[in-house]
Each structure stands twice: as C-alpha cells, then as structure tokens.
Design a protein around this motif. Structure first.
Motif, short mmCIF file in Angstrom:
data_model
loop_
_atom_site.label_atom_id
_atom_site.label_comp_id
_atom_site.label_asym_id
_atom_site.label_seq_id
_atom_site.Cartn_x
_atom_site.Cartn_y
_atom_site.Cartn_z
N PRO A 71 0.83 -1.21 0.00
CA PRO A 71 0.00 0.00 0.00
C PRO A 71 0.86 1.26 0.00
N TRP A 72 0.32 2.34 -0.56
CA TRP A 72 1.03 3.62 -0.56
C TRP A 72 1.09 4.16 0.88
N GLU A 73 0.06 3.85 1.68
CA GLU A 73 0.03 4.29 3.08
C GLU A 73 -0.12 3.05 3.98
N LYS A 74 0.73 2.94 5.00
CA LYS A 74 0.70 1.76 5.88
C LYS A 74 -0.64 1.55 6.56
N LYS A 75 -1.33 2.66 6.87
CA LYS A 75 -2.60 2.53 7.60
C LYS A 75 -3.68 1.85 6.74
N MET A 76 -3.42 1.65 5.45
CA MET A 76 -4.38 0.99 4.56
C MET A 76 -4.30 -0.53 4.63
N ILE A 77 -3.25 -1.06 5.26
CA ILE A 77 -3.07 -2.52 5.29
C ILE A 77 -4.29 -3.26 5.83
N PRO A 78 -4.85 -2.88 7.00
CA PRO A 78 -6.03 -3.62 7.49
C PRO A 78 -7.23 -3.51 6.55
N GLU A 79 -7.43 -2.35 5.94
CA GLU A 79 -8.54 -2.15 5.00
C GLU A 79 -8.39 -3.06 3.78
N ILE A 80 -7.16 -3.12 3.25
CA ILE A 80 -6.90 -3.95 2.08
C ILE A 80 -7.10 -5.42 2.43
N GLU A 81 -6.58 -5.81 3.58
CA GLU A 81 -6.72 -7.19 4.03
C GLU A 81 -8.20 -7.57 4.14
N LYS A 82 -8.99 -6.68 4.75
CA LYS A 82 -10.42 -6.92 4.92
C LYS A 82 -11.11 -7.04 3.55
N ALA A 83 -10.76 -6.16 2.61
CA ALA A 83 -11.38 -6.18 1.29
C ALA A 83 -11.06 -7.48 0.55
N ILE A 84 -9.83 -7.98 0.69
CA ILE A 84 -9.45 -9.23 0.02
C ILE A 84 -10.22 -10.40 0.62
N ILE A 85 -10.32 -10.44 1.94
CA ILE A 85 -11.05 -11.52 2.60
C ILE A 85 -12.53 -11.49 2.20
N ASN A 86 -13.12 -10.29 2.15
CA ASN A 86 -14.54 -10.16 1.81
C ASN A 86 -14.84 -10.33 0.32
N SER A 87 -13.80 -10.45 -0.51
CA SER A 87 -14.00 -10.51 -1.96
C SER A 87 -14.48 -11.88 -2.44
N ASN A 88 -14.48 -12.88 -1.56
CA ASN A 88 -14.89 -14.24 -1.91
C ASN A 88 -14.04 -14.86 -3.01
N LEU A 89 -12.78 -14.44 -3.12
CA LEU A 89 -11.88 -15.05 -4.09
C LEU A 89 -11.18 -16.27 -3.50
N GLY A 90 -11.38 -16.48 -2.21
CA GLY A 90 -10.79 -17.64 -1.55
C GLY A 90 -9.32 -17.44 -1.18
N PHE A 91 -8.89 -16.19 -1.11
CA PHE A 91 -7.50 -15.90 -0.76
C PHE A 91 -7.37 -15.68 0.73
N ASN A 92 -6.20 -16.06 1.27
CA ASN A 92 -5.92 -15.86 2.68
C ASN A 92 -4.71 -14.91 2.78
N PRO A 93 -4.95 -13.60 2.89
CA PRO A 93 -3.84 -12.64 2.91
C PRO A 93 -3.02 -12.74 4.19
N GLN A 94 -1.70 -12.57 4.06
CA GLN A 94 -0.82 -12.55 5.22
C GLN A 94 -0.15 -11.18 5.29
N ASN A 95 -0.29 -10.55 6.44
CA ASN A 95 0.15 -9.18 6.63
C ASN A 95 1.41 -9.19 7.49
N ASP A 96 2.49 -8.54 7.00
CA ASP A 96 3.71 -8.48 7.82
C ASP A 96 4.00 -7.05 8.31
N GLY A 97 3.01 -6.18 8.24
CA GLY A 97 3.17 -4.80 8.72
C GLY A 97 3.66 -3.85 7.64
N GLU A 98 4.32 -4.37 6.62
CA GLU A 98 4.81 -3.56 5.51
C GLU A 98 4.00 -3.80 4.25
N LEU A 99 3.74 -5.09 4.00
CA LEU A 99 2.97 -5.45 2.81
C LEU A 99 2.15 -6.69 3.08
N ILE A 100 1.28 -6.99 2.13
CA ILE A 100 0.40 -8.15 2.25
C ILE A 100 0.82 -9.15 1.19
#
Length: 186
Positions: A71-100
């Motif tokens: 993400p361009w801004e670190k504070k977007m990581i939880p939002e992006i993670e939530k959007a990926i999980i809610n997208s029903n694509l079956g992906f399991n994102p892993q967040n390391d604080g810098e990137l997903i």
C-alpha cells in the motif's frame, strides 16, 4: 448506402467490445499462476470512498505462486486485508506490517474443471452479446428495406453482418481454447 455502412461499422464495433469484455472476464479466472489482475474488481474504503485496490497499492508477483500488495500508506493494510477476505476469491492474505502477501495454492483437478466451466459460461455470454448485436443490426437492415433501400444492398449487408458475426464467434472460441489450455496445464 451510408446507413448500411453505419450499421456494418456499428456491428463490428459492438462485437469487438463483446469479445474484449469476454477477454477481460476470462483474464479474471485464475489458472493457478499468480497474476496482479486477479485482484481487479476489489475496492477498498479510502477516506470514505470506495476506491479500486490498484489506486491505493502496488500489486506485484514476486514469483509464480505469490501476490505481493504494497500500500502507498501503511494505515491501509487492514482495510486492504479486509477487502481481500470479503471478496470471496478464496485468498488468505498474510500481513507483515509492511505489505500483504497472498500465496496462490495449486489448483486441484476438480477446481480446474470448475474453472473451465466458468470460462465456457463467460464465453457463451460473449456469444450471446454477439448474436444480440447481429439481431439488432439485421432488424435495422429490414427496416431500411421497408423504407425503400435496394434489396440487393440489404442482402449484401446481411451477408456481411453474418461474416462479422462468424469472425467474432471464432475469436471467442479461440479465447476459450487458450484459457482452457491455460487452466488445464499443470
């Protein structure tokens, strides 16, 4: 006649759009390889607005089985993670604080067959769009005939519309064949 040319150009343009749309829909069907466009269509809440993921982060593929989202801004990581999980694509994102990171699991035979069915369905939708354009143009040509256009000119135009339709149907079949090969290749 000018009007006939207009209808032929219109049919060509609309059928091109149908093929292009089908191609973009087929690109979203994953074939076991990580591709950034897999996340197309995912939107993220960004300052109160629903924003496409590509506008708030860079999506890359460090290897054939991994997607990396920075993400361009670190504070977007939880939002992006939530959007990926809610997208029903079956992906399991892993967040390391810098990137997903998203690991793309290899496809099972059952899942491959399911994806081929999905690809066939998308292609059939494309063919339906092409046939609808053909019907619309043929109806318009029949109207021109009633309005006094030459029967030979209309007959020629109808044959041309059929050639354009056949060409686009073949393009759709070729797209499906490529996608099917892509999905079924281990």
């Amino acid at each position: 006649m000018e009007e006939i040319d207009f209808y032929l150009d219109h049919s060509q343009e609309m059928m091109d759009k149908a093929v292009s749309h089908c191609n973009s829909e087929l690109a979203k069907i994953r074939a076991g390889k990580a591709m950034p466009n897999m996340l197309d269509g995912i939107t993220v809440e960004y300052y109160g607005a629903s924003t496409p993921l590509q506008q708030v982060a860079s999506v890359t593929t460090p290897d054939a089985r991994t997607l990396s989202i920075k993400p361009w801004e670190k504070k977007m990581i939880p939002e992006i993670e939530k959007a990926i999980i809610n997208s029903n694509l079956g992906f399991n994102p892993q967040n390391d604080g810098e990137l997903i990171r998203i690991n793309i699991p290899p496809l099972t035979e059952e899942r491959r067959i399911s994806l081929v069915k999905q690809a066939k369905s998308e292609t059939e939708n494309g063919k339906i769009s092409v046939r609808n354009v053909r019907k619309e143009v043929m109806d318009s040509l029949k109207k021109l005939l009633k309005d006094g256009a030459s029967e030979d000119a209309i007959k020629g135009a109808e044959e041309e519309v059929q050639k354009i339709t056949d060409l686009h149907t073949k393009k759709l079949d070729d797209l499906l064949e490529l996608k099917e090969k892509d999905i079924m290749t281990l």
